[in-house]
Design a protein around this motif. Structure first.
Motif, PDB file in Angstrom:
ATOM      1  N   SER A  68       2.400   0.795  -5.544  1.00 20.31           N
ATOM      2  CA  SER A  68       1.802  -0.528  -5.781  1.00 20.31           C
ATOM      3  C   SER A  68       0.306  -0.517  -5.481  1.00 20.31           C
ATOM      4  CB  SER A  68       2.497  -1.582  -4.925  1.00 20.31           C
ATOM      5  OG  SER A  68       3.842  -1.714  -5.305  1.00 20.31           O
ATOM      6  N   ALA A  69      -0.075   0.118  -4.383  1.00 23.35           N
ATOM      7  CA  ALA A  69      -1.493   0.195  -4.034  1.00 23.35           C
ATOM      8  C   ALA A  69      -2.269   0.981  -5.089  1.00 23.35           C
ATOM      9  CB  ALA A  69      -1.657   0.843  -2.658  1.00 23.35           C
ATOM     10  N   TYR A 105       7.142   3.052  -2.562  1.00 25.89           N
ATOM     11  CA  TYR A 105       6.903   1.853  -3.373  1.00 25.89           C
ATOM     12  C   TYR A 105       5.540   1.245  -3.039  1.00 25.89           C
ATOM     13  CZ  TYR A 105       7.350  -2.787  -5.356  1.00 25.89           C
ATOM     14  OH  TYR A 105       7.120  -3.938  -6.058  1.00 25.89           O
ATOM     15  N   ASN A 106       5.229   1.144  -1.750  1.00 25.39           N
ATOM     16  CA  ASN A 106       3.936   0.585  -1.347  1.00 25.39           C
ATOM     17  C   ASN A 106       2.773   1.449  -1.829  1.00 25.39           C
ATOM     18  OD1 ASN A 106       5.106  -1.629  -0.112  1.00 25.39           O
ATOM     19  ND2 ASN A 106       5.210  -0.649   1.892  1.00 25.39           N
ATOM     20  N   ASP A 107       2.940   2.771  -1.747  1.00 27.11           N
ATOM     21  CA  ASP A 107       1.890   3.673  -2.235  1.00 27.11           C
ATOM     22  C   ASP A 107       1.676   3.490  -3.734  1.00 27.11           C
ATOM     23  OD1 ASP A 107       1.569   4.661   0.306  1.00 27.11           O
ATOM     24  OD2 ASP A 107       2.630   6.553  -0.071  1.00 27.11           O
ATOM     25  N   ARG A 162      10.471   2.567   0.811  1.00 21.62           N
ATOM     26  CA  ARG A 162       9.467   1.514   1.039  1.00 21.62           C
ATOM     27  C   ARG A 162       8.053   2.085   0.995  1.00 21.62           C
ATOM     28  NH1 ARG A 162      13.026  -0.298   4.908  1.00 21.62           N
ATOM     29  NH2 ARG A 162      11.857   0.739   6.549  1.00 21.62           N
TER      30      ARG A 162
END
Length: 142
Positions: free
Chosen positions: A53-54, A49-51, A46
């Motif tokens: 996406s950012a 993935y967030n890193d 998670r």
């Protein structure tokens, strides 16, 4: 004369019960350890993935910034030819374009790095994300 000696314990229930309890405790500890490892792995995926996406969103914003800086440079250059602005204004516009392009390159590198981190966190081997410079991949993974 023959003597037979038998050594038969009269009660072993406590030892058997203790071994059963110990085995059950080991099983519970193993299950809890497995669940913890699963939670940690899911959290790592998670976060990766967030890193990523950012970083992708940052690339999109910086592409807009680069385009805006280039348009500003062109406007400053035209105004300089008309005598409206000084060469310092044009040089500042060039600096702004270069800074925006540098930030964009850094952000694109972050996307690639975070893509590799996501692949590793998901349990896969990182594929060749950096095609131009193999040494960069070795530096990031080593």
């Amino acid at each position: 004369d023959v003597i037979f000696k038998f050594d038969v314990p009269l009660y072993e229930g406590g030892g058997i019960d203790a071994r059963i309890a110990q085995s059950q405790a080991k099983e519970r500890a193993s299950v809890l350890s497995s669940k913890e490892a699963t939670r940690i792995a899911e959290r790592e995926v998670r976060v990766a993935y967030n890193d990523r996406s950012a970083a992708q969103e940052e690339v999109a914003r910086l592409r807009t910034l680069v385009n805006t800086a280039r348009k500003n440079f062109e406007a400053q250059r035209r105004d300089y030819e008309l005598g409206v602005v000084t060469n310092l204004d044009v040089l500042a516009a060039i600096r702004d374009v270069q800074n925006a392009e540098r930030r964009l390159l850094e952000a694109e590198t972050n996307v690639r790095t975070n893509t590799v981190r996501l692949q590793v966190a998901a349990g896969g081997a990182p594929r060749a994300v950096f095609r131009r410079s193999r040494s960069v991949v070795l530096f990031l993974l080593g």
